[in-house]
Enzyme design. Structure first.
Site, short mmCIF file in Angstrom:
data_model
loop_
_atom_site.label_atom_id
_atom_site.label_comp_id
_atom_site.label_asym_id
_atom_site.label_seq_id
_atom_site.Cartn_x
_atom_site.Cartn_y
_atom_site.Cartn_z
N TYR A 115 -11.88 -7.92 23.30
CA TYR A 115 -10.51 -7.99 24.22
C TYR A 115 -9.88 -6.58 24.21
O TYR A 115 -9.05 -6.65 25.39
CB TYR A 115 -9.81 -9.03 23.54
CG TYR A 115 -9.89 -10.47 23.64
CD1 TYR A 115 -11.14 -10.67 22.80
CD2 TYR A 115 -9.44 -11.25 24.46
CE1 TYR A 115 -11.66 -11.92 23.18
CE2 TYR A 115 -10.03 -12.84 24.44
CZ TYR A 115 -11.25 -12.95 23.66
OH TYR A 115 -11.67 -14.25 23.87
N LYS A 154 -17.96 -13.34 11.11
CA LYS A 154 -19.38 -13.25 11.29
C LYS A 154 -19.94 -11.86 10.76
O LYS A 154 -20.67 -11.28 11.29
CB LYS A 154 -19.72 -13.45 12.77
CG LYS A 154 -21.19 -13.70 13.13
CD LYS A 154 -21.74 -14.93 12.85
CE LYS A 154 -23.22 -15.19 12.93
NZ LYS A 154 -23.84 -16.53 12.41
#
Ligand SMILES: NC(=O)C1=CN([C@@H]2O[C@H](COP(=O)(O)OP(=O)(O)OC[C@H]3O[C@@H](n4cnc5c(N)ncnc54)[C@H](OP(=O)(O)O)[C@@H]3O)[C@@H](O)[C@H]2O)C=CC1
Ligand SMILES: O=C(O)CCC(=O)C(=O)O
Ligand SMILES: [Mg+2]
Length: 473
Positions: free
Chosen positions: A160, A237
């Protein structure tokens, strides 16, 4: 000081000390109406919040709203492409606490997100999105009431940050060339990998500072929760993105076991302690074997590392955490991101605070909201050390804009979070009571009405606000 807006003539500003707001009885609070359904949602929200404050404090406290502009409305007032005028930034900085409706971001090109820009400009590093169930809300799940989680999303970095290069751009092509010809070959673990020449490129920075300040805030929040909800799950992750998401997990554990040592236990530590509690004479090696089921097939180095971990845990925290003392502490564990999406559906009551990075948190907060009734029931807050901006999880829902039909629940509940942040708990409780009662009486907007069995006639957005206020009594 301002070009086109004038602050209210009554009221004073909220200030911050050591990251905490100091709130006068008549604070000035800037608000951004928002694009799309903002035109419906904001008036409904303001009406509910004002009514709750008036009822709770009988005139002793009130909010002086300060309308500021962003998105389409800002362009109308300030001119073409003036999506986020300086006036708006000055007002939010000056008054410290603000609330906003959703703002449009085009896909694939055009301006970068104004929502993300506000978070970055004011360093609102923690995006806090609670997902809890209000009785009577229709849900695709059998036991939606079992979900009661708070997504703590790092709000300023990750993909982002918006550092990207378009496919075929000059710098993008140069970067791919340097990576393919110099940097990847210089990194043995990357072998013969190459980036496709027709790729777009995005950068995913995850910093130690950004990760740890987010986890720190999540831990402080956990300490305020009831004992059975004192748990922080680091969602990542890290098996695939080892040096970004994996590092987030490691930095998270590093922070909690240093700054919160006496107040927390990690899941692995608890296993080691339990093994010794069950069998006081267990050897470090047997303890390691219990903790890591694949222990016997590990390399000698890896085995030694786990035995060392067992010995360190027992020598450092057995006195303070052993013999069941760990059960009274914040449990810190971690889950891989894809698995947490199924875990919140299959075993929702096993989770409380989910601390994660920006992209995971964005996905996860919509998914968790779906379980408790959908995006009309998903509030949020963007919090920094000197500023806070409250906003819903959802976007502008453009197809419903201006129809007075959308569910204002998420922005109203974001207002509740704002009132709680300000310490105005009595007003916050009234709104929660009114909203809960409206839903319990099946007085709901289209999104929930269509899911109820049998379906009910939906209320308009504005009528839902009125129903909430009626249920204050
Ligand atoms: N923080 C922000 O300001 C955010 C802005 N955005 C921006 O919003 C724009 C639209 O995004 P989009 O992907 O369509 O996602 P939205 O969240 O705006 O809407 C998607 C769908 O979710 C449901 N929904 C959303 N809000 C509500 C609500 N208040 N009450 C009931 N249902 C709701 C509706 O479903 P249905 O029609 O099936 O009833 C809606 O069509 C984009 O430009 C995006 O970038 C997106 C997210 C956050
Ligand atoms: O800024 C946007 O348009 C989308 C942001 C978003 O989805 C979110 O913050 O949840
Ligand atoms: Mg989102």
């Amino acid at each position: 000081m301002y070009d086109k807006i004038i602050p209210p003539t009554t009221g004073t500003k909220i200030t911050f000390k050591n990251g905490e707001p100091i709130v006068p009885d008549n604070p000035i609070i800037p608000f951004i109406r928002g694009d799309g359904t903002g035109i419906d949602i904001w008036p409904a929200t303001q009406k509910v919040l004002d009514a709750a404050v008036a009822k709770a404090y009988k005139g002793q406290r009130q909010i002086s709203w300060f309308k500021v502009y962003a998105g389409d409305e800002a362009c109308d007032l300030y001119g073409t492409y003036q999506y986020l005028p300086q006036d708006t930034l000055t007002a939010i900085k000056e008054y410290g606490v603000a609330i906003k409706g959703p703002l449009t971001t085009p896909v694939g090109g055009g301006i970068r997100s104004l929502n993300v820009a506000l978070r970055q400009i004011f360093d609102l590093y923690a995006c806090v999105r609670p997902c809890r169930y209000y009785a009577g809300t229709p849900s695709p799940h059998k036991n939606p009431e079992k979900l009661d989680v708070i997504v703590y999303r790092e709000n300023t970095e990750d993909i982002y940050l918006g550092i990207e290069w378009k496919q075929g751009s000059e710098i993008g092509d140069r970067l791919i060339k340097i990576l393919n010809e110099e940097l990847i070959p210089a990194t043995p673990e990357h072998g013969k990998k190459q980036i496709p020449l027709d790729a777009g490129i995005g950068i995913k920075p995850i910093s130690k500072t950004g990760s740890q300040r987010l986890v720190r805030r999540a831990m402080k929040h956990a300490l305020l929760l009831p004992k059975d909800k004192q748990q922080v799950t680091l969602v990542h992750k890290g098996n695939i993105m080892k040096y970004t998401e994996g590092a987030f997990r490691d930095w998270g554990y590093e922070l909690v076991t240093s700054e919160f040592r006496s107040q927390c236990v990690t899941e692995r530590e608890s296993w080691i302690l339990i093994n010794k509690e069950k069998n006081p004479d267990i050897s470090p090696e047997d303890n390691a074997r219990e903790v890591d089921p694949g222990y016997d097939s590990l390399t000698p180095e890896k085995k030694a590392q786990i035995v060392q971990e067992v010995e360190t845990v027992l020598s450092t925290i057995w006195e303070t955490h052993g013999n069941g003392q760990w059960k009274a502490k914040i449990m810190v564990n971690d889950r891989i991101a894809d698995s947490i999406f199924q875990q919140i559906q299959t075993r929702p009551d096993e989770y409380s605070i989910l601390a994660t990075m920006n992209l995971n948190g964005d996905y996860l907060s919509d998914a968790a909201a779906a379980i408790v009734g959908g995006l009309g029931m998903g509030p949020g807050a963007n919090i920094g050390d000197a500023c806070a901006v409250f906003e819903a999880t959802h976007g502008t829902a453009p197809k419903h804009a201006g129809l007075d039909r959308i569910n204002p629940g998420s922005v109203i509940l974001s207002g509740v979070m704002m009132l709680e942040f300000m310490g105005w708990q009595e007003a916050a409780d009234l709104v929660k009571k009114g909203l809960g009662q409206a839903i319990a009486h099946s007085q709901v907007t289209y999104d929930l009405a269509r899911l109820l069995e049998p379906p009910v006639e939906p209320l308009k957005c504005s009528e839902f606000a009125d129903a909430i206020i009626k249920h204050f009594d």
